[in-house]
Scaffold this active site. Structure first.
Site: not given
Length: 399
Positions: A47, A213
Site C-alpha cells: 500500500h 488487493y
C-alpha cells in the site's frame, strides 16, 4: 569535515533507496550498498498512502507510480464468515481532495524498480554484504564479504530487521517472533472463480485475517497476505514454502470470497512476523538507523515501508536544516521528530485493529513529513514495547 561529506546507505530496500534519492536531490554525496546480487520482482504487494505519495512527488516518480498502481475507492473490512461490510474507509477521489495525494496499491517489485531508477547511475552497488563497521571517530570504515573496504563520513543503516548497523550500535540481539505468520501469494485474477473482489479488502475473524488487493492498474493481478497464529518459528529461516492445503486448513469455513482466492493460488509462501522493542537510541557517533533497522513492526497497518520512507525524508530534511558538520545534533533532531510517530504506528500495527471499524485515519494518511513543524530534541522516556503498550491500553480501557 573536509569537502563534501560521503554518506553511505546500507540496504537498498524501499527506505534506503528513498533516502539515497532524496539526499541526492539535495546535493549530497551518496553511495548505496545492497547485499543481494540483484533485484527481482518478488511476489509481494504494498500500500502506498498519501503520506508516502507526497514523498514520491519530491523524488519525481509520483506520476509513474500513479500510472502503474491500482487506486481503490475504499478500504473495505469484511466479516470472515458472512462477508458483511463492517467498515468502509473512503480513498480514491476522497484521498486526493482530503489529503492532497492518491492512495494506491502496487506490486512491491514494480514500485522498487521505479524508485531505484530515480537514483543516479553508479550510486547503487550490489553484492555488498556488510561484515564489519568501525566508527574511527573521523571516518567510518565499512568491510564487505567480497573483501572490499569503503570509507564514509556518515552511515545510514537501512538494512532491515537484522541490521548490522543496529548490531554495531547495540549489540547482537535477535528480533522477537510475534507468534504470527503471514502467507503471501500473487497471481492472475483470471484464476479466481465465483466471486468478484473489491480493489482493497481485509477479511477479519477474531484470531486471523486476510488482506486482499489488486497490485496493478490493469486489475489483472491480485495479491493476498494473511496474519495467522503459529506458536513457533525456526528463526534460522526468513521464509518457507506454504501450500494450498495449508491455506485451506488455516481458513476452513471462511467466506466464498476467501475460498476463491485460495483455490486460485499458484504459489504461496509463509513468513514470520517479527518485532523489536523501541530502541534506547537511533544513532551514535557517525551511525544512524531508519526503518526496520530501528522499528520493525507487524504489517497490519500496511505502513511498515511507509515509516521507513518517512524516516528517509525526515532525515534528509534534518540534514538540510541542521547541517552535516554537527551530525550528533542533526541525528537528535531526526529521532525527536520520528520516534513518537513510528512507535505509535508500531503499537497500532501490533494490536491489529487498524480500519476494522469506521475510524478516522487522518492522523496517518494526512501526515506530510515536509510540512510538519519540527520539535526540538529533549530528554524523553523510551517508548514501551508494542506488546506492553497494547496491554496498558487494554487495562486503561477496562478501568
Amino acid at each position: 569535515m573536509q569537502g563534501k561529506p560521503r554518506i553511505a546507505v546500507i540496504g537498498a530496500g524501499l527506505g534506503g533507496t528513498a533516502a539515497a534519492a532524496l539526499l541526492q536531490r539535495e546535493g549530497f554525496n551518496v553511495r548505496l550498498y545492497e547485499q543481494a546480487p540483484a533485484f527481482s520482482r518478488l511476489g509481494a504487494g504494498i500500500h502506498v498512502g498519501p503520506n508516502v505519495m507526497k514523498i514520491m512527488r519530491r523524488i519525481g516518480i509520483e506520476d509513474g507510480l500513479n500510472a502503474m498502481g491500482c487506486h481503490p475507492d475504499y478500504w473495505y473490512s469484511r466479516d470472515w464468515k458472512t462477508g458483511e461490510v463492517i467498515a468502509q474507509i473512503p480513498l480514491g477521489d476522497y484521498a486526493v481532495s482530503h489529503y492532497g495525494a492518491t492512495y494506491l496499491t502496487v506490486h512491491r517489485g514494480d514500485f522498487h524498480a521505479l524508485l531505484t531508477d530515480a537514483v543516479a547511475p553508479g550510486t547503487l552497488l550490489f553484492d555488498k554484504k556488510l561484515t564489519q563497521v568501525e566508527d574511527l571517530g573521523d571516518v567510518v570504515r565499512l568491510s564487505f564479504a567480497d573483501g572490499t573496504v569503503e570509507e564514509a563520513d556518515i552511515v545510514i543503516g537501512a538494512d532491515g530487521v537484522n541490521s548490522k548497523i543496529r548490531e554495531t550500535l547495540l549489540g547482537a540481539e535477535p528480533p522477537k517472533y510475534t507468534g504470527y505468520i503471514a502467507h503471501r501469494a500473487v497471481f492472475p485474477i483470471s484464476r479466481v472463480k465465483g466471486f468478484t473482489h473489491d480493489r482493497c479488502t481485509k477479511w477479519w475473524s477474531d484470531d486471523r485475517h486476510m488482506m486482499v488487493y489488486f497490485d496493478t492498474g490493469k486489475l489483472d493481478e491480485i495479491y493476498y497476505v494473511t496474519g495467522v497464529p503459529e506458536p513457533t518459528w525456526d528463526m534460522s529461516k526468513s521464509w518457507l514454502p506454504s501450500s494450498i492445503d495449508e491455506m485451506r486448513a488455516a481458513f476452513d469455513g471462511w467466506h466464498q470470497g476467501v475460498q476463491s482466492l485460495i483455490e486460485g493460488t499458484v504459489e504461496v509462501t509463509k513468513w514470520p512476523l517479527l518485532e523489536r522493542d523501541p530502541l534506547p537510541l537511533w544513532s551514535r557517533g557517525r551511525l544512524v538507523l531508519l526503518g526496520d533497522a530501528c522499528h520493525p513492526m507487524k504489517p497490519h497497518m500496511a505502513q511498515g515501508a511507509a515509516m521507513a520512507i518517512e524516516d528517509a525524508a525526515m532525515l534528509t530534511r534534518c540534514f538540510v536544516e541542521a547541517g552535516l558538520d554537527d551530525f550528533g545534533t542533526t541525528f537528535a533532531l531526526y529521532e525527536a521528530n520520528r520516534a513518537e510517530r513510528a512507535s505509535k504506528v508500531q503499537r497500532v500495527s501490533h494490536e491489529n485493529t487498524w480500519l476494522r471499524s469506521n475510524e478516522n485515519p487522518d492522523w496517518c494518511f494526512g501526515y506530510d513529513v515536509f510540512e510538519v513543524p519540527l520539535v526540538e530534541p529533549a530528554a524523553a522516556a523510551v517508548p514501551a514495547s508494542p506488546a506492553t503498550a497494547a496491554t496498558a491500553a487494554t487495562a486503561t480501557a477496562a478501568a
